[in-house]
Design a protein around this motif. Structure first.
Motif, PDB file in Angstrom:
ATOM      1  N   UNK A  10      12.131   8.752   3.114  1.00  0.00           N
ATOM      2  CA  UNK A  10      11.313   7.631   2.648  1.00  0.00           C
ATOM      3  C   UNK A  10      11.317   6.514   3.693  1.00  0.00           C
ATOM      4  N   UNK A  11      12.491   6.221   4.234  1.00  0.00           N
ATOM      5  CA  UNK A  11      12.609   5.134   5.221  1.00  0.00           C
ATOM      6  C   UNK A  11      11.765   5.393   6.462  1.00  0.00           C
ATOM      7  N   UNK A  12      11.872   6.587   7.027  1.00  0.00           N
ATOM      8  CA  UNK A  12      11.142   6.847   8.272  1.00  0.00           C
ATOM      9  C   UNK A  12       9.637   6.914   8.028  1.00  0.00           C
ATOM     10  N   UNK A  13       9.241   7.428   6.871  1.00  0.00           N
ATOM     11  CA  UNK A  13       7.812   7.452   6.553  1.00  0.00           C
ATOM     12  C   UNK A  13       7.261   6.044   6.350  1.00  0.00           C
ATOM     13  N   UNK A  14       8.046   5.194   5.708  1.00  0.00           N
ATOM     14  CA  UNK A  14       7.637   3.808   5.462  1.00  0.00           C
ATOM     15  C   UNK A  14       7.497   3.036   6.776  1.00  0.00           C
ATOM     16  N   UNK A  15       8.514   3.116   7.631  1.00  0.00           N
ATOM     17  CA  UNK A  15       8.464   2.388   8.900  1.00  0.00           C
ATOM     18  C   UNK A  15       7.321   2.903   9.769  1.00  0.00           C
ATOM     19  N   UNK A  16       7.135   4.212   9.816  1.00  0.00           N
ATOM     20  CA  UNK A  16       6.008   4.771  10.569  1.00  0.00           C
ATOM     21  C   UNK A  16       4.686   4.222  10.048  1.00  0.00           C
ATOM     22  N   UNK A  17       4.566   4.134   8.726  1.00  0.00           N
ATOM     23  CA  UNK A  17       3.326   3.680   8.107  1.00  0.00           C
ATOM     24  C   UNK A  17       2.999   2.236   8.473  1.00  0.00           C
ATOM     25  N   UNK A  18       3.997   1.350   8.397  1.00  0.00           N
ATOM     26  CA  UNK A  18       3.697  -0.058   8.688  1.00  0.00           C
ATOM     27  C   UNK A  18       3.401  -0.269  10.171  1.00  0.00           C
ATOM     28  N   UNK A  19       4.076   0.467  11.052  1.00  0.00           N
ATOM     29  CA  UNK A  19       3.796   0.333  12.483  1.00  0.00           C
ATOM     30  C   UNK A  19       2.370   0.782  12.784  1.00  0.00           C
ATOM     31  N   UNK A  20       1.976   1.926  12.251  1.00  0.00           N
ATOM     32  CA  UNK A  20       0.629   2.441  12.499  1.00  0.00           C
ATOM     33  C   UNK A  20      -0.435   1.539  11.856  1.00  0.00           C
ATOM     34  N   UNK A  21      -0.110   0.902  10.737  1.00  0.00           N
ATOM     35  CA  UNK A  21      -1.050  -0.030  10.099  1.00  0.00           C
ATOM     36  C   UNK A  21      -1.275  -1.260  10.970  1.00  0.00           C
ATOM     37  N   UNK A  22      -0.208  -1.764  11.584  1.00  0.00           N
ATOM     38  CA  UNK A  22      -0.342  -2.909  12.497  1.00  0.00           C
ATOM     39  C   UNK A  22      -1.173  -2.514  13.714  1.00  0.00           C
ATOM     40  N   UNK A  23      -0.913  -1.334  14.256  1.00  0.00           N
ATOM     41  CA  UNK A  23      -1.700  -0.868  15.401  1.00  0.00           C
ATOM     42  C   UNK A  23      -3.184  -0.768  15.055  1.00  0.00           C
ATOM     43  N   UNK A  24      -3.473  -0.331  13.846  1.00  0.00           N
ATOM     44  CA  UNK A  24      -4.866  -0.145  13.437  1.00  0.00           C
ATOM     45  C   UNK A  24      -5.566  -1.458  13.143  1.00  0.00           C
ATOM     46  N   UNK A  47       0.830  -1.203   0.000  1.00  0.00           N
ATOM     47  CA  UNK A  47       0.000   0.000   0.000  1.00  0.00           C
ATOM     48  C   UNK A  47       0.866   1.255   0.000  1.00  0.00           C
ATOM     49  N   UNK A  48       1.891   1.264   0.853  1.00  0.00           N
ATOM     50  CA  UNK A  48       2.745   2.450   0.958  1.00  0.00           C
ATOM     51  C   UNK A  48       3.447   2.746  -0.357  1.00  0.00           C
ATOM     52  N   UNK A  49       4.120   1.747  -0.920  1.00  0.00           N
ATOM     53  CA  UNK A  49       4.912   2.006  -2.125  1.00  0.00           C
ATOM     54  C   UNK A  49       4.038   2.250  -3.353  1.00  0.00           C
ATOM     55  N   UNK A  50       2.901   1.596  -3.430  1.00  0.00           N
ATOM     56  CA  UNK A  50       1.982   1.887  -4.535  1.00  0.00           C
ATOM     57  C   UNK A  50       1.474   3.324  -4.446  1.00  0.00           C
ATOM     58  N   UNK A  51       1.147   3.741  -3.230  1.00  0.00           N
ATOM     59  CA  UNK A  51       0.639   5.102  -3.020  1.00  0.00           C
ATOM     60  C   UNK A  51       1.705   6.149  -3.339  1.00  0.00           C
ATOM     61  N   UNK A  52       2.976   5.790  -3.108  1.00  0.00           N
ATOM     62  CA  UNK A  52       4.085   6.720  -3.339  1.00  0.00           C
ATOM     63  C   UNK A  52       4.617   6.674  -4.772  1.00  0.00           C
ATOM     64  N   UNK A 112      16.695  -1.183 -12.536  1.00  0.00           N
ATOM     65  CA  UNK A 112      15.260  -0.951 -12.700  1.00  0.00           C
ATOM     66  C   UNK A 112      14.892   0.504 -12.419  1.00  0.00           C
ATOM     67  N   UNK A 113      15.576   1.125 -11.454  1.00  0.00           N
ATOM     68  CA  UNK A 113      15.299   2.528 -11.129  1.00  0.00           C
ATOM     69  C   UNK A 113      15.675   3.449 -12.280  1.00  0.00           C
ATOM     70  N   UNK A 114      16.719   3.079 -13.026  1.00  0.00           N
ATOM     71  CA  UNK A 114      17.106   3.888 -14.181  1.00  0.00           C
ATOM     72  C   UNK A 114      16.076   3.782 -15.304  1.00  0.00           C
ATOM     73  N   UNK A 115      15.244   2.756 -15.248  1.00  0.00           N
ATOM     74  CA  UNK A 115      14.188   2.590 -16.256  1.00  0.00           C
ATOM     75  C   UNK A 115      12.829   3.111 -15.781  1.00  0.00           C
ATOM     76  N   UNK A 116      12.536   2.941 -14.471  1.00  0.00           N
ATOM     77  CA  UNK A 116      11.187   3.218 -13.968  1.00  0.00           C
ATOM     78  C   UNK A 116      11.144   4.301 -12.893  1.00  0.00           C
ATOM     79  N   UNK A 117      12.292   4.839 -12.518  1.00  0.00           N
ATOM     80  CA  UNK A 117      12.328   5.952 -11.572  1.00  0.00           C
ATOM     81  C   UNK A 117      12.357   5.530 -10.125  1.00  0.00           C
ATOM     82  N   UNK A 118      11.222   5.041  -9.617  1.00  0.00           N
ATOM     83  CA  UNK A 118      11.134   4.572  -8.234  1.00  0.00           C
ATOM     84  C   UNK A 118      10.600   3.137  -8.248  1.00  0.00           C
TER      85      UNK A 118
END
Length: 430
Positions: free
Chosen positions: A237-251, A142-147, A191-197
């Motif tokens: 990106x790292x801190x936002x990702x880790x925050x996101x998965x922790x809060x998703x587990x809590x929810x 969800x996080x990486x698709x959204x980003x 892959x990043x040189x072809x697709x960016x992220x």
């Protein structure tokens, strides 16, 4: 009406049928209590002698642990239950009777449980860990698709190594040497040189003869790579990702965290931004904590990472490690040639490093030089060098170890519980 335990809240006051296994049972004269599990959750079924036939009641009293059944009954709310619902059972149909199930409610040793891992997964504790693992995986997508990241799958069989071949599993690939991948990073850079992220999620292998509670031979990595992202962009990106998965587990996994006895107050603090300290600052901190033997240029081990983490109630980035400690592909700092633009993210509560990341070298000549310094054959890395030949750009990435992250968020002590079938130094069964 057939349904699952996870869906019974939709059927309060109605009669439903659930396919389940008997996790446990107890009876007291005129009532039998069946602990049911169906893969989606756990729920109690109550069989009252006066409300069913003698045949059904005797069947409920005699049914054995892990016998598979169809249970029919009325769903009702139950405030005493952490789950919130129970079933007033009206019928029990045995599908297959389990005899002498080896894992009983008594205590068992770790080796016994690991030998029966295929059955141990059925326990409420292991079920909870696996549900949390699944939520972390779901939230990752969800996080990486959204980003705006694209999912790319790097190969598992490789002809070269991102960090040298000393800890790789070697195999023959017809007439060539090949290795089981220890990271998909080099391919993700392409892959990043072809697709960016881009990001990958797959198994990785380390032939490291380690028996610590943090190490597995086979584990899963989430590896994003980003074109035009420099060092600080990468950390965000790292801190936002880790925050996101922790809060998703809590929810979404409150019940499972409760089963595991996890202190959720500690997890609720996990929100970006995370503190950052340099390797030099970390070294000073360790000296102040009595680690007098460690000197500049030494790598940090588990006791050092734990001591540093004790000073923070959130994950902490340790940045700018000595060049000599890190792989060949890391970009040197602009103002100091002896350190690189890298960061390890250390989880709180003694769980150690969960992410390693860096800005990558984007200058072809410098990369050639680093490959030579590390004794790596340029021919095997020809394609990797060509990424810097045709439109090179600053780029960064990182790898998150799924099992250590699952262990930390769920609060289990050893990573062997955070993967369905762990591969350890002396364990290839089951």
């Amino acid at each position: 009406m057939k349904t699952t335990i996870s869906q019974v809240s939709q059927y309060t006051g109605k009669e439903v049928t659930i396919g389940a296994w008997i996790a446990n049972k107890r009876s007291s004269g005129k009532i039998a209590f069946l602990q049911l599990r169906d893969g989606t959750g756990f729920m109690q079924g109550v069989v009252v002698k006066a409300e069913v036939s003698e045949e059904i009641f005797q069947k409920a009293k005699s049914v054995t642990q892990e016998t598979s059944v169809y249970v029919t009954g009325i769903i009702r709310e139950d405030e005493r239950s952490p789950f919130g619902f129970e079933m007033g059972v009206t019928n029990v149909e045995v599908i297959h009777e389990a005899v002498d199930y080896p894992i009983t409610p008594k205590e068992h040793g770790t080796e016994f449980l690991m030998d029966h891992r295929h059955l141990w997964l059925r326990s409420k504790r292991q079920h909870s860990v696996m549900k949390i693992r699944n939520e972390i995986i779901r939230a990752t997508y969800e996080f990486f698709n959204k980003e705006g990241f694209a999912k790319v799958d790097p190969p598992i069989l490789t002809g070269s190594a991102p960090e040298g071949t000393s800890e790789l599993f070697h195999t023959k690939y017809f007439d060539e040497d090949a290795y089981l991948s220890q990271s998909g990073q080099l391919y993700m850079e392409a892959a990043a040189m072809a697709l960016g992220k881009v990001f990958s999620f797959g198994p990785t292998f380390r032939a490291e003869k380690s028996k610590t509670r943090r190490h597995l031979i086979e584990f899963w990595m989430i590896e994003p790579e980003m074109a035009f992202y420099e060092f600080e962009d990468n950390l965000i990106v790292q801190e936002n990702y880790v925050s996101f998965i922790v809060q998703s587990v809590l929810e979404n996994c409150r019940l499972e965290l409760g089963v595991l006895g996890r202190d959720t107050e500690k997890l609720e603090k996990i929100k970006a931004p995370f503190p950052r300290i340099t390797y030099d600052e970390a070294l000073k901190m360790l000296h102040e904590k009595g680690f007098d033997d460690i000197k500049w240029g030494d790598d940090f081990g588990a006791p050092h990472e734990t001591a540093i983490a004790e000073s923070f109630d959130m994950p902490v980035f340790i940045t700018h490690y000595p060049t000599s400690l890190k792989p060949f592909y890391m970009q040197p700092a602009k103002d100091r040639e002896d350190v690189v633009l890298c960061a390890d993210l250390i989880a709180p509560e003694g769980y150690g490093e969960i992410i390693g990341g860096s800005e990558r070298i984007h200058d072809q000549e410098l990369l050639k030089q680093r490959l030579e310094e590390h004794g790596l054959e340029n021919e095997a890395y020809k394609w990797y060098l060509e990424l810097r030949k045709y439109g090179s750009v600053p780029h960064s990435g990182f790898g998150l170890g799924l099992e250590r992250t699952v262990a930390w968020i769920s609060g289990v002590e050893h990573v062997r519980e955070s993967i369905p079938f762990p591969r350890l130094l002396n364990r290839l069964y089951p």
